[in-house]
Design a protein around this motif. Structure first.
Motif, mmCIF file in Angstrom:
data_model
loop_
_atom_site.group_PDB
_atom_site.id
_atom_site.type_symbol
_atom_site.label_atom_id
_atom_site.label_comp_id
_atom_site.label_asym_id
_atom_site.label_seq_id
_atom_site.Cartn_x
_atom_site.Cartn_y
_atom_site.Cartn_z
ATOM 1 N N ASP A 271 0.852 -1.183 0.000
ATOM 2 C CA ASP A 271 0.000 0.000 0.000
ATOM 3 C C ASP A 271 0.896 1.245 0.000
ATOM 4 O O ASP A 271 2.111 1.139 -0.141
ATOM 5 C CB ASP A 271 -0.948 -0.008 1.206
ATOM 6 C CG ASP A 271 -0.213 -0.148 2.536
ATOM 7 O OD1 ASP A 271 0.985 0.160 2.588
ATOM 8 O OD2 ASP A 271 -0.849 -0.587 3.524
ATOM 9 N N THR A 272 0.321 2.391 0.168
ATOM 10 C CA THR A 272 1.123 3.624 0.181
ATOM 11 C C THR A 272 1.504 4.031 1.604
ATOM 12 O O THR A 272 1.897 5.171 1.833
ATOM 13 C CB THR A 272 0.332 4.768 -0.487
ATOM 14 O OG1 THR A 272 -0.919 4.928 0.198
ATOM 15 C CG2 THR A 272 0.078 4.468 -1.955
ATOM 16 N N ASN A 274 3.577 1.890 3.727
ATOM 17 C CA ASN A 274 4.586 0.916 4.201
ATOM 18 C C ASN A 274 3.957 -0.300 4.876
ATOM 19 O O ASN A 274 4.532 -0.880 5.795
ATOM 20 C CB ASN A 274 5.580 1.575 5.166
ATOM 21 C CG ASN A 274 6.595 2.437 4.450
ATOM 22 O OD1 ASN A 274 6.680 2.413 3.223
ATOM 23 N ND2 ASN A 274 7.354 3.203 5.204
ATOM 24 N N GLY A 275 2.756 -0.654 4.434
ATOM 25 C CA GLY A 275 2.073 -1.820 4.996
ATOM 26 C C GLY A 275 1.278 -1.528 6.252
ATOM 27 O O GLY A 275 0.687 -2.445 6.835
ATOM 28 N N TYR A 276 1.216 -0.260 6.667
ATOM 29 C CA TYR A 276 0.569 0.099 7.932
ATOM 30 C C TYR A 276 -0.951 0.250 7.825
ATOM 31 O O TYR A 276 -1.606 0.515 8.835
ATOM 32 C CB TYR A 276 1.138 1.422 8.457
ATOM 33 C CG TYR A 276 2.455 1.302 9.165
ATOM 34 C CD1 TYR A 276 2.519 1.109 10.535
ATOM 35 C CD2 TYR A 276 3.641 1.374 8.458
ATOM 36 C CE1 TYR A 276 3.741 1.005 11.188
ATOM 37 C CE2 TYR A 276 4.873 1.270 9.097
ATOM 38 C CZ TYR A 276 4.915 1.085 10.459
ATOM 39 O OH TYR A 276 6.123 0.974 11.105
ATOM 40 N N SER A 277 -1.535 0.096 6.642
ATOM 41 C CA SER A 277 -2.962 0.403 6.480
ATOM 42 C C SER A 277 -3.871 -0.386 7.429
ATOM 43 O O SER A 277 -4.814 0.195 7.990
ATOM 44 C CB SER A 277 -3.390 0.194 5.027
ATOM 45 O OG SER A 277 -3.064 -1.098 4.565
ATOM 46 N N PRO A 278 -3.640 -1.705 7.687
ATOM 47 C CA PRO A 278 -4.518 -2.394 8.647
ATOM 48 C C PRO A 278 -4.334 -1.902 10.081
ATOM 49 O O PRO A 278 -5.221 -2.102 10.919
ATOM 50 C CB PRO A 278 -4.090 -3.868 8.534
ATOM 51 C CG PRO A 278 -3.295 -3.971 7.290
ATOM 52 C CD PRO A 278 -2.657 -2.643 7.094
ATOM 53 N N LEU A 335 -13.092 4.922 4.139
ATOM 54 C CA LEU A 335 -11.776 4.709 4.752
ATOM 55 C C LEU A 335 -11.172 3.378 4.310
ATOM 56 O O LEU A 335 -9.987 3.307 3.969
ATOM 57 C CB LEU A 335 -11.902 4.728 6.282
ATOM 58 C CG LEU A 335 -11.953 6.090 6.966
ATOM 59 C CD1 LEU A 335 -12.217 5.913 8.452
ATOM 60 C CD2 LEU A 335 -10.646 6.854 6.757
ATOM 61 N N VAL A 336 -11.980 2.327 4.318
ATOM 62 C CA VAL A 336 -11.499 1.006 3.897
ATOM 63 C C VAL A 336 -11.063 1.052 2.435
ATOM 64 O O VAL A 336 -9.994 0.539 2.065
ATOM 65 C CB VAL A 336 -12.600 -0.059 4.108
ATOM 66 C CG1 VAL A 336 -12.243 -1.359 3.401
ATOM 67 C CG2 VAL A 336 -12.813 -0.312 5.593
ATOM 68 N N SER A 337 -11.889 1.683 1.590
ATOM 69 C CA SER A 337 -11.573 1.761 0.159
ATOM 70 C C SER A 337 -10.289 2.535 -0.088
ATOM 71 O O SER A 337 -9.498 2.184 -0.976
ATOM 72 C CB SER A 337 -12.733 2.421 -0.599
ATOM 73 O OG SER A 337 -13.925 1.690 -0.431
ATOM 74 N N PHE A 338 -10.065 3.580 0.699
ATOM 75 C CA PHE A 338 -8.890 4.432 0.493
ATOM 76 C C PHE A 338 -7.619 3.822 1.083
ATOM 77 O O PHE A 338 -6.559 3.842 0.457
ATOM 78 C CB PHE A 338 -9.152 5.804 1.111
ATOM 79 C CG PHE A 338 -7.948 6.699 1.117
ATOM 80 C CD1 PHE A 338 -7.453 7.233 -0.060
ATOM 81 C CD2 PHE A 338 -7.290 7.009 2.305
ATOM 82 C CE1 PHE A 338 -6.327 8.056 -0.052
ATOM 83 C CE2 PHE A 338 -6.176 7.825 2.325
ATOM 84 C CZ PHE A 338 -5.690 8.350 1.141
ATOM 85 N N LEU A 339 -7.713 3.266 2.280
ATOM 86 C CA LEU A 339 -6.516 2.819 2.990
ATOM 87 C C LEU A 339 -5.993 1.469 2.510
ATOM 88 O O LEU A 339 -4.799 1.316 2.230
ATOM 89 C CB LEU A 339 -6.789 2.741 4.494
ATOM 90 C CG LEU A 339 -6.874 4.045 5.281
ATOM 91 C CD1 LEU A 339 -7.329 3.760 6.700
ATOM 92 C CD2 LEU A 339 -5.536 4.757 5.303
#
Length: 751
Positions: A271-272, A274-278, A335-339
């Protein structure tokens, strides 16, 4: 990590700015007559005296635990001494959350009473705004504290690391100290405040209403000030610390599991962030929940010419609640769609997509809504369960108690099915991460839930001030209408809290297993065929019962002392019943304060120490069994006690408006009403002391287990390795012996 993470503490600050704005508005409202101000001052001083005494004890507790945590963190490569600082910050914020709520409530109570002299709409506006101050303050502190500390720890430990990096694991382990501090203070605040308020309430009711036959909150009753103080320290300050801890624990559980989410190659998500989105998702959901809860507060309005009806008030509160839930659900989708990235994500072999994650959030919101609806049905006036208790009051005290117990037990059936369905559905969508994010979605509107919950004690206090100030009866009628709705919203809030606690405890348990495995101790699951695990499962199931016993017994013993003191004053103070003698309110306040401070320590110690004993004595897997038993029994006990107490309370209040039993009308002061007072008295410690403490109990034990998981894994990994080595040596010797026998046999055969 991305700059979007800075939005989290910013949204927390927005919540706190709203808190300051509304607190200033409440403070500017007219406080009424000099007599009203005098009584309100007694209540505020009593509440602050309790908090000072409680904070003194908890300061010693906090320092001792922080030293132990710091030592443990410095000795473990997977943790750090800074976990002690995180613990102290969490403890301070939890205490501050309770203080903010109590200050707002003691300002709003007398102003609500004065507003009720004009109209129900103004009284609702003041009382709900006082609750909103608490709700936004608690949520704002939680989001600011957790988000801010997360940023500091990541910048310190893992400034350029991917989300799956080892240093990120270490930073999150330190972050668990913040949640441990929050939940520890919450448990003591909730239990201590609950003992205080119910000791005073039970004492005041038994002597005042049942024996002397005087109205509730009559100024001649020496326990009335202590009773009203108790509404603030238990139902407001204790509840504020409680939901602060719940909020933090839910987001933390999702962060811990989000850290384990990877792509199909087992590396950080592409993701954009560094993998921190979850990891960022639950914090941002909590942040936008504050914004939409603020918007939802503007929906809570009734017209000036609205009739004095509980349905009108309930509808206004539901508008605010539903508005914030729907807006938060819509925001979560975006938020889910964006992150989250496109494509599959994996957690412990379970594949899911970002739309699966939104499905889990939707499940959480549906579960929270259904829990509130079901709880409202079992505790609201005019519904079948409460009416059944009213009818059974017609044949005496015993049948009233039997009816309330039956309603409480029955009320666990539908909520548990909903909860089980929610666990299954959220897991089916996104695995263990889905269960955690469902809880986070459910808790996203905590600010609004708490605002609705906190307005009840404010209205209850307003009624007490109106009675003691001898205001016209129509003023008390308005405050009683608000209070009756407050009883229902308090019960629904507790149902909502225990449901979120169950999901959060499951997520924390999954996080605990992950940390254990990450530190070298292999544990795929919990095997109940293992004797240690099965024994621990039963011990864990017992903990909610012994905890409830201690809390209820503490209320009973303190209430006995209160009853004796009130009887003494009625007997010894000349002219007290004629309104000429002045009751000694301070002595009743002192009884409740001393009892609550002394008797809150043992239940709190059990919650913290029992996981340590099981874990270090029997091992990580046995501790998992212990947590499973405690969670199941704790959830059931919480639902039973909260709903039984709420139903008993509103059965009693039904008589104040008049009820029909077998064709005959009964009102306040009748024999059936006296039977309902007995039921309400039995239910008081259920719904305000032990019941609401269940959700903190199960989460606190899970967080303690999560904090000690690295140390536990290290200790038992060495033990396991030595046992494995011994077993390997025995196997090798067995192979040698077998081989030797085989060679000998073959030699004999050849000969």
């Amino acid at each position: 990590m991305n700059s979007y993470v800075y939005l989290v503490p910013v949204m927390g600050l927005i919540g706190l700015l709203y808190t300051l704005w509304k607190f200033a508005w409440v403070s500017k409202q007219e406080a009424g007559t000099d007599r009203m101000k005098e009584i309100a001052n007694y209540i505020a001083e009593g509440a602050m005296a309790f908090l000072r005494a409680e904070w003194k004890i908890l300061t010693y507790f906090g320092i001792i635990v922080a030293i132990l945590l710091g030592y443990m963190g410095s000795r473990n490569a997977e943790s750090h001494w800074f976990i002690a600082v995180a613990f102290l910050i969490g403890a301070f914020f939890s205490a501050l959350a309770g203080y903010i709520g109590m200050r707002a409530a003691t300002k709003a109570n007398v102003r609500t009473a004065h507003a009720a002299r004009t109209s129900l709409s103004k009284a609702l506006n003041v009382s709900f705004t006082g609750g909103a101050v608490m709700g936004m303050g608690v949520a704002g502190l939680a989001v600011l504290g957790l988000g801010g500390l997360f940023i500091v720890l990541i910048k310190w430990f893992a400034p350029d690391a991917l989300s799956t990096g080892h240093e990120v694991t270490r930073a999150i382990e330190v972050l668990t100290g913040f949640s441990l501090g929050a939940e520890s203070i919450a448990l003591f605040a909730r239990v201590g405040g609950g003992i205080y308020t119910k000791a005073a309430d039970v004492g005041a009711d038994l002597v005042g209403k049942v024996e002397a036959g005087i109205p509730e909150d009559d100024p001649r009753n020496p326990a009335t000030i202590a009773d009203n103080v108790g509404d603030n320290v238990g139902d407001v300050a204790g509840m504020g610390a409680d939901l602060f801890g719940s909020y933090v624990a839910t987001v933390l559980a999702t962060i811990v599991l989000g850290h384990e989410v990877t792509d199909n190659a087992g590396t950080a998500l592409n993701d954009t962030f560094n993998g921190y989105s979850p990891i960022l998702l639950p914090m941002l959901i909590a942040g936008v929940g504050i914004i939409f809860s603020i918007i939802g507060t503007f929906f809570v309005r009734i017209s000036d010419n609205a009739g004095i009806s509980t349905s009108v008030v309930q509808k206004a509160l539901n508008m605010g609640n539903w508005g914030s839930i729907i807006l938060s659900a819509i925001a979560s989708f975006f938020l889910v769609s964006f992150l989250l990235p496109d494509g599959d994500m994996y957690l412990r072999g379970f594949a899911f997509t970002k739309m699966n994650v939104f499905g889990s959030i939707a499940v959480g919101l549906v579960v929270g809504t259904l829990m509130s609806i079901i709880t409202e049905y079992y505790t609201a006036m005019g519904k079948r369960p409460v009416n059944s208790i009213v009818r059974q009051s017609g044949t005496g005290h015993a049948t009233n108690v039997i009816g309330g117990l039956a309603v409480g037990m029955e009320s666990t059936f539908l909520p548990i099915l909903v909860l089980a369905g929610g666990i299954y559905g959220s897991y089916a969508f996104a695995g263990l991460y889905g269960v955690a994010i469902a809880a986070a979605g459910m808790m996203s509107t905590t600010a609004m839930q708490l605002a609705i919950d906190a307005f009840g004690p404010i209205a209850d206090n307003a009624g007490g001030i109106a009675e003691m100030s001898e205001l016209p009866k129509e003023v008390r009628e308005k405050t009683d209408t608000l209070d009756a709705v407050g009883n229902t919203t308090a019960a629904t809030g507790k149902g909502f809290a225990i449901a979120s606690a169950a999901l959060t405890a499951l997520a924390l348990f999954a996080a605990y297993v992950g940390v254990i495995n990450a530190n070298g101790f292999k544990m795929d699951g919990i095997n109940i065929y293992n004797a240690n695990v099965l024994a621990s499962l039963f011990v864990g199931g017992m903990i909610p019962f012994i905890f409830s016993s201690l809390a209820i017994r503490a209320v009973g013993e303190a209430a006995m002392a209160m009853v004796e003191e009130v009887r003494r004053q009625f007997r010894d103070i000349p002219g007290i019943m004629e309104g000429k003698g002045k009751p000694e309110y301070d002595k009743c306040v002192a009884i409740s304060t001393e009892a609550s401070i002394k008797k809150m320590m043992l239940p709190g110690a059990i919650a913290i120490i029992s996981p340590l004993i099981i874990g270090f004595l029997l091992g990580p897997e046995a501790l998992g069994g212990f947590l499973a038993g405690a969670t199941v029994c704790g959830v059931l006990m919480g639902m039973f006690q909260n709903n039984a107490g709420g139903a008993w309370d509103n059965a009693k209040k039904s008589f104040e408006k008049g009820v029909d039993i077998n064709g005959q009308k009964y009102f306040k002061g009748s024999d059936p009403h006296k039977a309902s007072v007995t039921g309400d008295t039995v239910g008081d410690p259920f719904k305000d002391t032990s019941g609401p403490s269940m959700n903190i109990l199960i989460k606190l034990m899970s967080i303690v287990s999560l904090v000690i998981a690295p140390t536990l894994a290290s200790v038992f990994k060495e033990k396991n390795n030595s046992e494995t080595g011994a077993a390997k040596w025995k196997t090798e010797q067995s192979i040698k012996v077998t081989a030797s026998k085989s060679v000998t046999a073959n030699t004999i055969h050849l000969r």
